[in-house]
Every structure is written in structure tokens, then in C-alpha cells.
Scaffold this active site. Structure first.
Site, PDB file in Angstrom:
ATOM      1  N   SER A   1       0.827  -1.212   0.000  1.00 46.33           N
ATOM      2  CA  SER A   1       0.000   0.000   0.000  1.00 46.33           C
ATOM      3  C   SER A   1       0.862   1.264   0.000  1.00 46.33           C
ATOM      4  CB  SER A   1      -0.911   0.021   1.228  1.00 46.33           C
ATOM      5  OG  SER A   1      -1.680  -1.154   1.302  1.00 46.33           O
TER       6      SER A   1
HETATM    7  N1  SAH Z   1      -0.499  -5.039   3.987  1.00 49.23           N
HETATM    8  C1  SAH Z   1       0.177  -5.283   2.736  1.00 49.23           C
HETATM    9  C2  SAH Z   1      -0.667  -4.845   1.564  1.00 49.23           C
HETATM   10  C3  SAH Z   1      -1.083  -6.002   0.766  1.00 49.23           C
HETATM   11  S1  SAH Z   1      -2.266  -5.707  -0.505  1.00 49.23           S
HETATM   12  C4  SAH Z   1       1.558  -4.649   2.695  1.00 49.23           C
HETATM   13  O1  SAH Z   1       1.874  -3.846   3.558  1.00 49.23           O
HETATM   14  O2  SAH Z   1       2.342  -4.993   1.796  1.00 49.23           O
HETATM   15  C5  SAH Z   1      -3.543  -6.803  -0.016  1.00 49.23           C
HETATM   16  C6  SAH Z   1      -3.178  -8.229   0.195  1.00 49.23           C
HETATM   17  O3  SAH Z   1      -4.366  -8.904   0.591  1.00 49.23           O
HETATM   18  C7  SAH Z   1      -2.662  -8.989  -1.027  1.00 49.23           C
HETATM   19  O4  SAH Z   1      -1.411  -9.534  -0.730  1.00 49.23           O
HETATM   20  C8  SAH Z   1      -3.701 -10.067  -1.269  1.00 49.23           C
HETATM   21  O5  SAH Z   1      -3.155 -11.276  -1.719  1.00 49.23           O
HETATM   22  C9  SAH Z   1      -4.306 -10.219   0.118  1.00 49.23           C
HETATM   23  N2  SAH Z   1      -5.650 -10.789   0.185  1.00 49.23           N
HETATM   24  C10 SAH Z   1      -6.696 -10.596  -0.637  1.00 49.23           C
HETATM   25  N3  SAH Z   1      -7.770 -11.283  -0.210  1.00 49.23           N
HETATM   26  C11 SAH Z   1      -7.393 -11.926   0.928  1.00 49.23           C
HETATM   27  C12 SAH Z   1      -8.060 -12.803   1.826  1.00 49.23           C
HETATM   28  N4  SAH Z   1      -9.327 -13.145   1.676  1.00 49.23           N
HETATM   29  N5  SAH Z   1      -7.354 -13.266   2.894  1.00 49.23           N
HETATM   30  C13 SAH Z   1      -6.046 -12.926   3.072  1.00 49.23           C
HETATM   31  N6  SAH Z   1      -5.378 -12.119   2.236  1.00 49.23           N
HETATM   32  C14 SAH Z   1      -6.035 -11.616   1.192  1.00 49.23           C
END
Ligand code: SAH
Length: 204
Positions: free
Chosen positions: A52
């Protein structure tokens, strides 16, 4: 990053600013994108996912008003960066990631930055929460859902706070949910654009 992107945009929680000052964000982005690590944007981390924008990570962490005693559930570990920030602000973090390879990457990033001691990365569908360690004093959801998943509200402690982007792919609002005295209220912190939440009870 901290002065221009965060402080000037009203991130005021000194613990959040301190954590983001200290945690090496470049260690959480792929090698090819390291020069972009402190830009004011999300960055691709593979598998169609992003780390993000720093401001969003800060705003979400600040919205949770963490004191240092909480167990926090994060949904969407991605790179592990937000988990590292939350880990600096709370007692313990459980971060669930649906893409197994990213869960492994997040663990590796947390290990090499020595930020992982109080963080557990679980590979699985976090839209169902993670009942094993519930209830959570705070929950941070890093992917957008059309509605707040019921399991997450159930696993939120009373009192507790949850932050989640709610809406469609191109039209989302970041909601801060407060559970207190059996009541659930929310306010909208900002408009935003996150990747979609997958899995769960009927979402893709
Ligand atoms: N917090 C992260 C941002 C990741 S973006 C950082 O700091 O890098 C959102 C993430 O949510 C992605 O990696 C995606 O694979 C994950 N995601 C999407 N749906 C999900 C679910 N149902 N359960 C767990 N993770 C999920």
C-alpha cells in the site's frame, strides 16, 4: 516520506511516525523497485498485488489507536510491511495472507529486518478472520470488500476497532469501525483504492 507524505497530511500519532521512520520499507519491495520504495504510491509486489501507499498504511495504523497491549489481526500480509508497522505498535500481530507465496515472502521480509518476533504470518483466507486467536483488540484489512465480513466483526473485541476499505473496485471508502458496549458505529476516514478482497463467503 514521514515529513512530506505523513505529517503534512495529518498523521499525528508519534508512535506511527516513529515506526515508519525506523522500518526499512525498501526491504519489503522487490529488488527492481527499491529506488521507488519511499514514493507516494503503492508498488507492485507480484501476484497482482501491491504494498500500500505509505500514507494508507499510516492512516490505517493511526485509526486503530493502538496502545501497545493489543493482539491485532491483519488481513492481507502482502509484503509484510504493514504487519511490521502494526507489530511496532501492538503486543502481537497475526497476519493472514491468501497467496501462499506472498505469505512466505512476508515471513522472509520480517525475518531479515528483525521485525518478526511478535508477528505470525498465516497462509489462508482472512476474510473468515482467524478464530484461533480471537478476539482481537484491532483488525486491519488491506483489501477492499463490498461489505464488512461478518466473521471479522464477530472476532473483534468489545471494545475494539477495525479499519477496512469498503466498496467496488474503483469506488471505495476507508471505514473505521468502533465496537463498544455492544454497539457498532463507523466513520469514513477517506476515499481510497485497494486491491479486492478474495475468498470468503461469496467474494472473488
Ligand atoms: N499489507 C500489505 C498490503 C497487501 S495488498 C503490505 O503492507 O504490503 C492486499 C493483500 O491482501 C494482497 O497480498 C492479497 O493477496 C491479500 N488478500 C486478498 N484477499 C485476501 C483474503 N481473503 N485473505 C487474506 N489475504 C487476502
Amino acid at each position: 516520506m514521514v515529513e512530506v507524505q505523513l505529517r503534512r497530511r495529518n498523521i499525528r500519532d508519534e508512535r506511527v511516525l516513529q515506526a515508519m521512520q525506523e522500518i526499512p520499507r525498501e526491504e519489503f519491495v522487490p529488488m527492481d523497485y527499491r529506488v521507488m520504495a519511499y514514493r507516494d504510491d503503492p508498488i507492485h509486489i507480484g501476484y497482482g498485488q501491491t504494498i500500500s501507499q505509505p500514507y494508507m498504511t499510516a492512516l490505517m495504523a493511526q485509526s486503530l489507536e493502538l496502545k501497545g497491549t493489543e493482539t491485532v489481526l491483519e488481513v492481507g500480509a502482502g509484503s509484510g510491511y504493514a504487519a511490521a508497522v502494526l507489530g511496532a505498535l501492538a503486543r502481537r500481530v497475526i497476519s493472514v495472507e491468501i497467496v501462499a507465496a506472498l505469505a512466505q515472502q512476508a515471513r522472509e521480509n520480517l525475518r531479515k529486518t528483525e521485525r518478526g518476533a511478535n508477528i505470525e504470518v498465516v497462509a489462508g483466507d482472512g476474510s473468515l478472520g482467524y478464530a484461533e486467536s480471537a478476539p482481537y483488540g484491532a483488525i486491519s484489512v488491506a483489501a477492499a470488500a463490498p461489505e464488512i465480513p461478518a466473521s471479522l466483526l464477530e472476532q473483534l473485541n468489545d471494545p475494539g476497532r477495525l479499519v477496512i476499505p469498503v466498496g467496488e473496485r474503483d469506488d471505495q471508502e476507508l471505514r473505521v469501525v468502533l465496537k463498544e458496549g455492544g454497539r457498532i458505529d463507523y466513520r469514513v476516514a477517506t476515499l481510497c483504492r485497494f486491491v479486492p478482497l478474495r475468498g470468503g463467503e461469496g467474494w472473488r
